[in-house]
Motif scaffolding. Structure first.
Motif, PDB file in Angstrom:
ATOM      1  N   SER A   1       0.815  -1.206   0.052  1.00 40.02           N
ATOM      2  CA  SER A   1       0.095  -0.337   0.035  1.00 40.02           C
ATOM      3  C   SER A   1       0.781   1.258  -0.064  1.00 40.02           C
ATOM      4  CB  SER A   1      -0.813  -0.057   1.135  1.00 40.02           C
ATOM      5  OG  SER A   1      -0.280   0.230   2.324  1.00 40.02           O
ATOM      6  N   SER A   2       2.223   1.057   0.178  1.00 45.29           N
ATOM      7  CA  SER A   2       3.088   2.365   0.037  1.00 45.29           C
ATOM      8  C   SER A   2       3.450   2.499  -1.380  1.00 45.29           C
ATOM      9  CB  SER A   2       4.342   1.869   0.691  1.00 45.29           C
ATOM     10  OG  SER A   2       4.076   1.817   2.225  1.00 45.29           O
ATOM     11  N   LEU A   3       2.756   1.993  -2.384  1.00 45.48           N
ATOM     12  CA  LEU A   3       2.887   2.334  -3.631  1.00 45.48           C
ATOM     13  C   LEU A   3       1.883   2.797  -4.210  1.00 45.48           C
ATOM     14  CD1 LEU A   3       5.132  -0.565  -5.019  1.00 45.48           C
ATOM     15  CD2 LEU A   3       5.947   1.815  -4.555  1.00 45.48           C
ATOM     16  N   ASP A   4       1.876   3.670  -5.008  1.00 43.76           N
ATOM     17  CA  ASP A   4       0.751   4.402  -5.765  1.00 43.76           C
ATOM     18  C   ASP A   4      -0.034   3.529  -6.668  1.00 43.76           C
ATOM     19  OD1 ASP A   4      -1.225   6.234  -7.024  1.00 43.76           O
ATOM     20  OD2 ASP A   4       0.072   7.843  -6.989  1.00 43.76           O
ATOM     21  N   PRO A   5      -1.426   2.982  -6.262  1.00 42.06           N
ATOM     22  CA  PRO A   5      -2.033   2.395  -7.047  1.00 42.06           C
ATOM     23  C   PRO A   5      -2.126   2.576  -8.542  1.00 42.06           C
ATOM     24  CG  PRO A   5      -3.529   3.314  -5.551  1.00 42.06           C
ATOM     25  CD  PRO A   5      -2.125   3.819  -5.253  1.00 42.06           C
ATOM     26  N   LEU A   6      -2.085   3.817  -8.801  1.00 44.20           N
ATOM     27  CA  LEU A   6      -2.412   4.291 -10.244  1.00 44.20           C
ATOM     28  C   LEU A   6      -1.296   4.479 -11.226  1.00 44.20           C
ATOM     29  CD1 LEU A   6      -5.129   6.844  -9.867  1.00 44.20           C
ATOM     30  CD2 LEU A   6      -5.495   4.289 -10.250  1.00 44.20           C
ATOM     31  N   VAL A   7       0.123   4.029 -10.494  1.00 42.72           N
ATOM     32  CA  VAL A   7       1.311   4.204 -11.133  1.00 42.72           C
ATOM     33  C   VAL A   7       2.015   3.166 -11.391  1.00 42.72           C
ATOM     34  CG1 VAL A   7       3.562   5.748 -11.245  1.00 42.72           C
ATOM     35  CG2 VAL A   7       1.669   6.779 -10.132  1.00 42.72           C
TER      36      VAL A   7
ATOM     37  N   GLN B   1       7.797   4.174 -10.219  1.00 48.02           N
ATOM     38  CA  GLN B   1       7.960   4.521  -8.831  1.00 48.02           C
ATOM     39  C   GLN B   1       9.384   4.435  -8.331  1.00 48.02           C
ATOM     40  OE1 GLN B   1       4.282   4.335  -6.187  1.00 48.02           O
ATOM     41  NE2 GLN B   1       3.417   3.213  -7.926  1.00 48.02           N
TER      42      GLN B   1
ATOM     43  N   ASN C   1      11.923   6.755  -9.020  1.00 47.34           N
ATOM     44  CA  ASN C   1      11.295   8.086  -8.590  1.00 47.34           C
ATOM     45  C   ASN C   1      10.912   9.078  -9.795  1.00 47.34           C
ATOM     46  OD1 ASN C   1      11.050   8.195  -5.794  1.00 47.34           O
ATOM     47  ND2 ASN C   1      12.636   9.341  -5.393  1.00 47.34           N
ATOM     48  N   PHE C   2      10.286   8.658 -10.684  1.00 50.75           N
ATOM     49  CA  PHE C   2       9.786   9.364 -11.921  1.00 50.75           C
ATOM     50  C   PHE C   2      10.918   9.944 -12.592  1.00 50.75           C
ATOM     51  CE2 PHE C   2       5.341   8.905 -11.061  1.00 50.75           C
ATOM     52  CZ  PHE C   2       5.342   8.877  -9.686  1.00 50.75           C
TER      53      PHE C   2
ATOM     54  N   TYR D   1       1.216  -2.693 -12.506  1.00 50.25           N
ATOM     55  CA  TYR D   1       0.684  -1.746 -11.459  1.00 50.25           C
ATOM     56  C   TYR D   1       0.930  -2.622  -9.989  1.00 50.25           C
ATOM     57  CZ  TYR D   1      -1.249   1.321 -14.798  1.00 50.25           C
ATOM     58  OH  TYR D   1      -1.359   2.230 -15.675  1.00 50.25           O
TER      59      TYR D   1
ATOM     60  N   PHE E   1      -1.089  -3.727  -7.796  1.00 47.50           N
ATOM     61  CA  PHE E   1      -1.827  -4.791  -7.392  1.00 47.50           C
ATOM     62  C   PHE E   1      -1.552  -5.954  -8.025  1.00 47.50           C
ATOM     63  CE2 PHE E   1      -4.690  -5.446 -10.870  1.00 47.50           C
ATOM     64  CZ  PHE E   1      -4.618  -4.394 -11.696  1.00 47.50           C
TER      65      PHE E   1
ATOM     66  N   LEU F   1       9.941  -3.493  -3.237  1.00 52.24           N
ATOM     67  CA  LEU F   1      10.095  -2.254  -2.115  1.00 52.24           C
ATOM     68  C   LEU F   1      11.768  -2.156  -1.825  1.00 52.24           C
ATOM     69  CD1 LEU F   1       7.312  -2.966  -0.062  1.00 52.24           C
ATOM     70  CD2 LEU F   1       7.518  -0.935  -1.276  1.00 52.24           C
TER      71      LEU F   1
ATOM     72  N   ASP G   1      -0.307   6.064   2.604  1.00 54.55           N
ATOM     73  CA  ASP G   1       0.736   5.179   2.915  1.00 54.55           C
ATOM     74  C   ASP G   1       1.595   5.777   1.687  1.00 54.55           C
ATOM     75  OD1 ASP G   1      -0.304   2.301   4.335  1.00 54.55           O
ATOM     76  OD2 ASP G   1       0.366   4.241   5.118  1.00 54.55           O
ATOM     77  N   TYR G   2       1.039   5.478   0.326  1.00 51.04           N
ATOM     78  CA  TYR G   2       2.141   5.880  -0.744  1.00 51.04           C
ATOM     79  C   TYR G   2       2.750   7.148  -0.940  1.00 51.04           C
ATOM     80  CZ  TYR G   2      -2.111   7.529  -3.245  1.00 51.04           C
ATOM     81  OH  TYR G   2      -3.342   7.867  -3.491  1.00 51.04           O
TER      82      TYR G   2
ATOM     83  N   PHE H   1       5.550   7.192   1.749  1.00 49.55           N
ATOM     84  CA  PHE H   1       6.603   6.445   1.042  1.00 49.55           C
ATOM     85  C   PHE H   1       7.380   7.298   0.124  1.00 49.55           C
ATOM     86  CE2 PHE H   1       9.686   3.594   0.509  1.00 49.55           C
ATOM     87  CZ  PHE H   1       9.557   2.746  -0.697  1.00 49.55           C
TER      88      PHE H   1
ATOM     89  N   ARG I   1      11.368   8.605   0.163  1.00 48.57           N
ATOM     90  CA  ARG I   1      12.091   8.108  -1.076  1.00 48.57           C
ATOM     91  C   ARG I   1      12.807   9.537  -1.708  1.00 48.57           C
ATOM     92  NH1 ARG I   1       8.304   5.275  -3.550  1.00 48.57           N
ATOM     93  NH2 ARG I   1       8.291   6.978  -5.350  1.00 48.57           N
TER      94      ARG I   1
ATOM     95  N   LYS J   1      -2.789  12.605 -10.140  1.00 50.21           N
ATOM     96  CA  LYS J   1      -3.280  11.790 -10.905  1.00 50.21           C
ATOM     97  C   LYS J   1      -4.418  10.920 -10.045  1.00 50.21           C
ATOM     98  CE  LYS J   1      -1.158   8.395 -13.560  1.00 50.21           C
ATOM     99  NZ  LYS J   1       0.308   7.905 -14.103  1.00 50.21           N
TER     100      LYS J   1
ATOM    101  N   PRO K   1      -7.750   0.872 -11.896  1.00 57.34           N
ATOM    102  CA  PRO K   1      -6.948   0.148 -13.071  1.00 57.34           C
ATOM    103  C   PRO K   1      -7.115  -1.354 -12.866  1.00 57.34           C
ATOM    104  CG  PRO K   1      -5.603   0.764 -11.073  1.00 57.34           C
ATOM    105  CD  PRO K   1      -6.800   1.485 -10.887  1.00 57.34           C
TER     106      PRO K   1
END
Lengths: 315, 324, 271
Positions: free
Chosen positions: A100-106, A111, A114-115, A142, A144, A155, B219-220, B223, B227, B241, B317
């Protein structure tokens, strides 16, 4: 003696409740630890006892309603917001617990980078993914879509992309199979050898005693003992704090014996020993004060006198 | 649920609603205690021919069921009956007046959407700052204010006191309709559009604000900060977004409110569109026209809701990726 | 000061204020509202707080009376709406699936037609005037409340104590009355209080357009629609103050609903 890379002295972190100024609850109460380069320090404690708050505090990412006191010293310098902004993600990195620490839409690859989209970064990211057995296609997926093990490796790769001097990992291995868990811990071990400091936060005592150098026992918002991991293999007599000993006895290999009761909520106004209600050694004085005893690079907060003959001095 | 399955299900729902709207409005009309059609015929202002054709259309001598069948078949052929006041086909009256209304609505829709989103972003990002608190109070106040009063205030301030904008209508008085150029039209649309924008920005701004806060506390984002991502990058790559689509969805879902508001705005500014027409129809007992406008506008609302539902789909998504 | 205490105090103040309007409204006689041609079109002063209109009538008194009317109509309409909502929401939650489906479609339908337009339609077909207006407003404002009732009922319905009750053979009606109403009631009351300002705003709007009370009765909508004529000549106080009062009333009732919700539903205490 080596100088610690990170020094935390008397840290207390609390939260204001529901916008009111009066009600507060404390997660961390008067905590002190030191992380040395070349060492893995593991903070061990029961789940949900506030250990993750510690990670946020070190990174300077506490939420808006948090109140904190105490000092954090990195590389000899007192940290402030500005310093932390520069250190985060470069010299100090964090490995979170869950996906959940990662953006679900990216997409995952973006990520991890770091873009950044320059060739060098992309090459580096692909190399690291390969090293960790992640397929080239993973970078376009993604969050998920990742399995537990893949997520963990992704991670970790965010940290490997950089060259930090201090890594803080929050619960690095839950849900992993033995192989992956071992691999993860080996990575930490190897990294530490390069003169880096690593702080692990976990409730998995077994893991801690097999891979760490030092253990900091977390109870009721405080560190009640800092001891060497190897003592857990050498015998209970090397462990000092009654809670640490209880943890030892609770291990499956040592009898699996729990102790009754549960962790109390930290209370800043309470000057007595936090463990007194469940302690077999309790005496009168434990109600009003507790003694912090230091031995070289170990520490214990207890009124029991550990300098007497009853305890064998560590080798 | 499969993506096509979902789309079809919602589409059918939309069609059903459109059908039901016709049924319900028709039933209300023929069961009304005043039976406006008969009343109208009885006034003696209609010629025999007209009376015959009206009786024919509304089937005054048939049973209710027969009347409904007749009426709905007519509807499907685009025959909504004749307007009592305007003495011509309801649909043709509607299509004449719809142009200006559409222009007003489109400008309002776009303005509120864009401005509302930006304001919401600002409020969420700078939460609890002075700017946020002031904007929040303004938003809450405008939500409690009737649209027409805001319109009147606009009139007072801009037209009367400052004399900048015209008092109403959609084109300069005394100029022939085909000689009016686009700038004149825009000039006359500004105040009503401004009124509606002020009234409807709060909704989308407040919604966006809470979504932005939700994202910033996630959370994201934590993080991402750990980073070392800059605030700018976080806003651009994570916040926007994750909040743009929800904002657009809300906009499409507020068609109903915006239509209602534009009725009021049009009336305050005597702006000749469907809004003023509906009032004229209502006050004049022109039931066919009233029914016609209700149905047409409802169709637009249902389409809007359908689009909003579809957008909900695309936000996630997990559902999008199933197509691959 | 304790948050709860603060909420209770605010609650009492607002309710008192509303009652004050009601009571003073009833005390205003026709005489006080009578025209006085010597005082035409005056701006606000100590004698006439909101000024006077073109007939010399005191605007402040007219506004109070108008607010009183709005409150009365708003209350009756909201009450009827909420009863409809309770029944519909309750049915949807307790009856078999197909009833729920129908209810959901109906709610989508009514919510789809812009409120204002529907109210105009219904009030015209019901024969204009106050009655038509009341029916119109009542028939359009039940939807969101019905949704709330429905979701609360559905939630409770699957809770354990309800299942046990059902095992004991209790009828659906019994379950509804004894188990669901106590849980649903707080949300219901809050919803009711929040419907009220919408009802008042719509009443004012529809009356403004000409579909409600007769031009003689002082309603805010009428007052404002009449003031339009004078607006273009620069006479602004006829529109400004009555409108402002309406906005204040609506804001107060919203605040009331907010505080009520804080008291009855502590989970919402955080923002």
């Amino acid at each position: 003696m080596k100088r610690p890379l990170l020094e935390i002295n008397n840290l207390s972190v609390g939260f204001r409740m529901n916008g009111s100024k009066q009600k507060q609850s404390w997660a961390v109460n008067d905590l002190s630890i030191r992380a040395y380069p070349g060492e893995i320090l593991t903070i061990v404690g029961a789940s949900g006892s506030g250990k993750s708050v510690l990670a946020s505090a070190i990174l300077g990412l506490l939420p808006g309603n948090a109140i904190s006191s105490g000092e954090i010293i990195y590389d000899g310098k007192n940290v402030d917001k500005e310093l932390l902004n520069k250190l985060r993600g470069e010299e100090i990195t964090f490995i979170p617990q869950s996906i959940s620490s990662l953006d679900p839409l990216v997409k995952v690859g973006k990520q991890v980078r770091n873009f950044a989209s320059d060739d060098e970064t992309i090459k580096k990211q692909r190399k690291i993914f390969k090293e960790y057995g992640l397929n080239r296609s993973v970078e376009k997926t993604y969050p998920f879509q990742l399995s537990g093990g893949m997520a963990r490796r992704v991670l970790i790769s965010t940290t490997v992309m950089k060259n930090p001097r201090l890594i803080i990992a929050d619960e690095p291995t839950p849900g992993l199979d033995i192989q992956s868990a071992k691999k993860t811990m080996d990575y930490f071990k190897n990294y530490a050898k390069k003169d880096k400091a690593i702080i692990l936060i976990t409730h998995d005592i077994d893991l801690a005693i097999h891979y760490s150098d030092k253990l900091a026992i977390f109870y009721g918002g405080q560190i009640v003992e800092i001891t060497k991991a190897k003592y857990f293999h050498q015998g209970i007599q090397y462990l000092k704090h009654p809670y640490t000993r209880a943890l030892y006895r609770s291990l499956p290999t040592n009898g699996f014996k729990p102790i009754p009761g549960s962790q109390p909520i930290p209370d800043k106004d309470d000057q007595g020993c936090i463990f007194r209600d469940r302690c077999e050694c309790k005496v009168q004085i434990c109600d009003s004060s507790v003694n912090t005893q230091k031995f070289e690079d170990e520490m214990v907060r207890c009124n029991v006198d550990f300098t007497s003959e009853k305890y064998r001095l560590p080798v | 649920m499969n993506i096509t399955h979902y789309i079809i299900k919602n589409f059918m729902k939309m069609i059903l609603l459109i059908v039901l709207v016709s049924v319900v409005t028709f039933t209300l009309a023929v069961n009304s205690p005043i039976d406006p059609i008969r009343q109208y015929i009885g006034t003696g202002t209609v010629t025999d021919d007209q009376r015959d054709s009206i009786e024919e259309y509304w089937g005054l001598n048939d049973t209710k069921a027969e009347r409904f069948v007749k009426w709905s078949t007519n509807l499907l052929h685009g025959d909504f009956g004749d307007s009592i006041i305007f003495r011509k086909g309801v649909l043709s009256v509607i299509s004449e007046k719809a142009g200006s209304s559409l222009f007003l609505m489109l400008s309002t829709f776009t303005l509120t959407g864009i401005l509302g989103y930006i304001i919401g972003l600002f409020m969420g990002r700078f939460r609890d700052s002075i700017g946020d608190r002031i904007l929040k109070s303004i938003c809450i106040t405008f939500s409690a204010t009737p649209t027409f009063w805001v319109g009147m205030l606009m009139l007072i301030i801009f037209s009367v006191k400052l004399g900048i904008f015209p008092i109403g209508f959609s084109m300069p008085i005394g100029v022939r309709a085909d000689e009016v150029n686009i700038f004149d039209k825009i000039y006359h649309t500004i105040l009503p559009a401004l009124t509606l924008t002020l009234v409807f920005i709060p909704n989308i701004a407040l919604h966006t604000r809470s979504k932005v806060i939700e994202v910033l506390e996630s959370d994201y984002v934590l993080f991402a900060k750990a980073r070392g991502e800059s605030q700018k990058s976080i806003m651009k790559n994570h916040v926007i977004k994750n909040t743009v689509l929800p904002a657009i969805t809300i906009q499409f879902g507020s068609f109903s409110e915006i239509f209602g508001g534009s009725v009021l705005a049009e009336n305050v500014f005597s702006y000749p569109g469907l809004g003023t027409t509906i009032v004229t129809a209502g006050l004049g007992g022109d039931i066919p026209l009233l029914l016609g406008i209700t149905i047409i506008i409802s169709i637009f609302v249902f389409i809007g809701n359908f689009i909003a539902d579809l957008l909900h789909l695309f936000i996630n998504p997990m559902i999008r990726e199933e197509e691959i | 000061m304790n948050r709860r205490k603060k909420s209770k105090i605010i609650l009492v103040i607002i309710v008192a204020f509303v009652l004050l309007i009601m009571i003073s409204g009833s005390m205003i006689t026709d005489e006080m509202l009578a025209p006085d041609f010597s005082q035409k079109n005056q701006l606000p002063s100590l004698k006439h707080f909101f000024g006077t209109d073109w007939l010399g009538r005191d605007m402040f008194l007219r506004t109070i009376k108008g607010l009183q009317n709005s409150i009365i109509i708003g209350s009756i309409a909201s009450l009827i709406s909420s009863i409809i909502a309770l029944i519909v929401g309750g049915l949807a939650g307790t009856m078999p699936k197909w009833v729920d489906h129908i209810v959901r479609i109906v709610i989508d339908l009514v919510m789809g037609i812009p409120h204002l337009i529907l109210i105009i339609l219904i009030s015209v077909l019901a024969g204009r005037g106050v009655r038509g207006l009341l029916i119109g407003i009542a028939l359009t404002h039940w939807t969101s409340l019905a949704r709330i009732v429905r979701s609360e009922v559905l939630q409770v319905r699957n809770d354990h104590y309800v299942l046990v009750s059902r095992r004991f053979g209790k009828s659906n009606f019994y379950i509804f009355k004894e188990h669901m109403i106590p849980i649903v009631l707080p949300q219901y009351i809050i919803g009711l209080v929040l419907t009220f300002p919408h009802a008042i705003l719509h009443e004012a709007s529809v009356t403004f357009l000409g579909f409600g009370l007769s031009p003689e009765a002082p309603a805010i909508g009428i007052i404002l629609s009449e003031s339009m004529k004078y607006l273009v000549n620069g006479v602004w106080h006829l529109a400004f103050f009555p409108g402002l009062s309406l906005v204040l009333l609506v804001l107060l009732i919203n605040k009331l609903g907010e505080n009520l919700s804080l008291l009855l539903n502590p989970y919402l205490a955080r923002e």
